[in-house]
Design a protein around this motif. Structure first.
Motif, short mmCIF file in Angstrom:
data_model
loop_
_atom_site.label_atom_id
_atom_site.label_comp_id
_atom_site.label_asym_id
_atom_site.label_seq_id
_atom_site.Cartn_x
_atom_site.Cartn_y
_atom_site.Cartn_z
N GLU A 116 18.76 29.00 89.28
CA GLU A 116 19.08 27.95 88.31
C GLU A 116 17.90 27.61 87.40
O GLU A 116 18.07 27.23 86.26
N LEU A 117 16.71 27.73 87.96
CA LEU A 117 15.49 27.35 87.24
C LEU A 117 14.46 28.45 87.45
O LEU A 117 13.62 28.36 88.35
N PRO A 118 14.48 29.50 86.65
CA PRO A 118 13.62 30.66 86.93
C PRO A 118 12.11 30.35 86.87
O PRO A 118 11.32 31.05 87.48
N ASN A 119 11.75 29.32 86.10
CA ASN A 119 10.31 29.03 85.95
C ASN A 119 10.04 27.56 86.25
O ASN A 119 9.64 26.79 85.38
N PRO A 120 10.22 27.17 87.51
CA PRO A 120 10.12 25.74 87.84
C PRO A 120 8.67 25.27 87.87
O PRO A 120 7.75 26.04 88.17
N THR A 121 8.48 23.99 87.56
CA THR A 121 7.17 23.38 87.76
C THR A 121 7.01 23.09 89.26
O THR A 121 8.00 23.11 90.02
N GLU A 122 5.77 22.76 89.64
CA GLU A 122 5.55 22.42 91.06
C GLU A 122 6.38 21.20 91.44
O GLU A 122 6.97 21.14 92.53
N ALA A 123 6.45 20.23 90.52
CA ALA A 123 7.23 19.02 90.81
C ALA A 123 8.70 19.35 90.99
O ALA A 123 9.39 18.80 91.87
N GLN A 124 9.21 20.25 90.17
CA GLN A 124 10.62 20.64 90.30
C GLN A 124 10.87 21.36 91.62
O GLN A 124 11.90 21.17 92.26
N ILE A 125 9.92 22.19 92.03
CA ILE A 125 10.07 22.88 93.32
C ILE A 125 10.12 21.85 94.44
O ILE A 125 10.99 21.89 95.32
N ARG A 126 9.20 20.90 94.41
CA ARG A 126 9.16 19.89 95.48
C ARG A 126 10.46 19.06 95.50
O ARG A 126 11.00 18.76 96.56
N THR A 127 10.96 18.72 94.33
CA THR A 127 12.20 17.93 94.27
C THR A 127 13.39 18.75 94.77
O THR A 127 14.17 18.28 95.60
#
Ligand code: FES
Ligand code: FES
Length: 159
Positions: A116-127
């Motif tokens: 869904e999010l091929p290039n996530p930020t670290e914050a997005q990964i944690r969420t």
């Protein structure tokens, strides 16, 4: 007992199960797919995460009848022709586990995240990974593994 036909990892499998039996129980106890783990049994830990029509679901909270007609993917179904997915490889490369009890659920959740999010930020990964619990506390390495998988998918088109 009732008979059900499930589509698991690309194969149609016939299974007899109780009407109130969970998909997790059927996968582990009737189909011998024990890579999906039983953690809390209450939808709180993510250890039992599998894909259903591409979405991450808690197999412990899914009745077997509700899985009929859906494409179910478990950790056993990710590798193809001996090749691990980018997420699986990254977890191995980074060593993103200690006891590894949470790992299959983490990998399934991360697989959906990167789809869904091929290039996530670290914050997005944690969420996005927030619903999956690691009792060993390997979260920094799990985040690192997801980032590595994202990079290798972007570079080489790895799955
Ligand atoms: S075992 Fe399903 S969420 Fe914990
Ligand atoms: S590595 Fe042990 S629970 Fe996550």
């Amino acid at each position: 007992m009732s008979d059900y036909v499930l589509n698991v990892n690309g194969a149609k499998l016939k299974v007899s199960a109780l009407a109130d039996e969970t998909l997790l129980s059927v996968l582990r106890n009737r189909l011998d797919l024990t890579g999906t783990k039983y953690g809390c049994g209450e939808g709180e830990c993510g250890a039992c995460t599998v894909l259903m029509d591409g979405a991450a679901v808690h197999a412990c909270q899914t009745l077997v009848a509700d899985a009929v007609g859906k494409q179910i993917t478990t950790i056993e179904g990710l590798e193809q022709n001996g090749k691990l997915t980018a997420v699986q490889q990254a977890f191995l490369d980074v060593g993103a586990f200690q006891c590894a009890y949470c790992t299959s659920g983490m990998i399934m959740r991360a697989t959906v995240l990167l789809h869904e999010l091929p290039n996530p930020t670290e914050a997005q990964i944690r969420t996005r990974m927030n619903g999956n619990i690691c009792r060993c506390g390997t979260y920094p390495r799990i985040v690192q593994a997801v980032q590595q998988a994202s990079h290798s998918m972007a570079k080489g088109g790895a799955r």
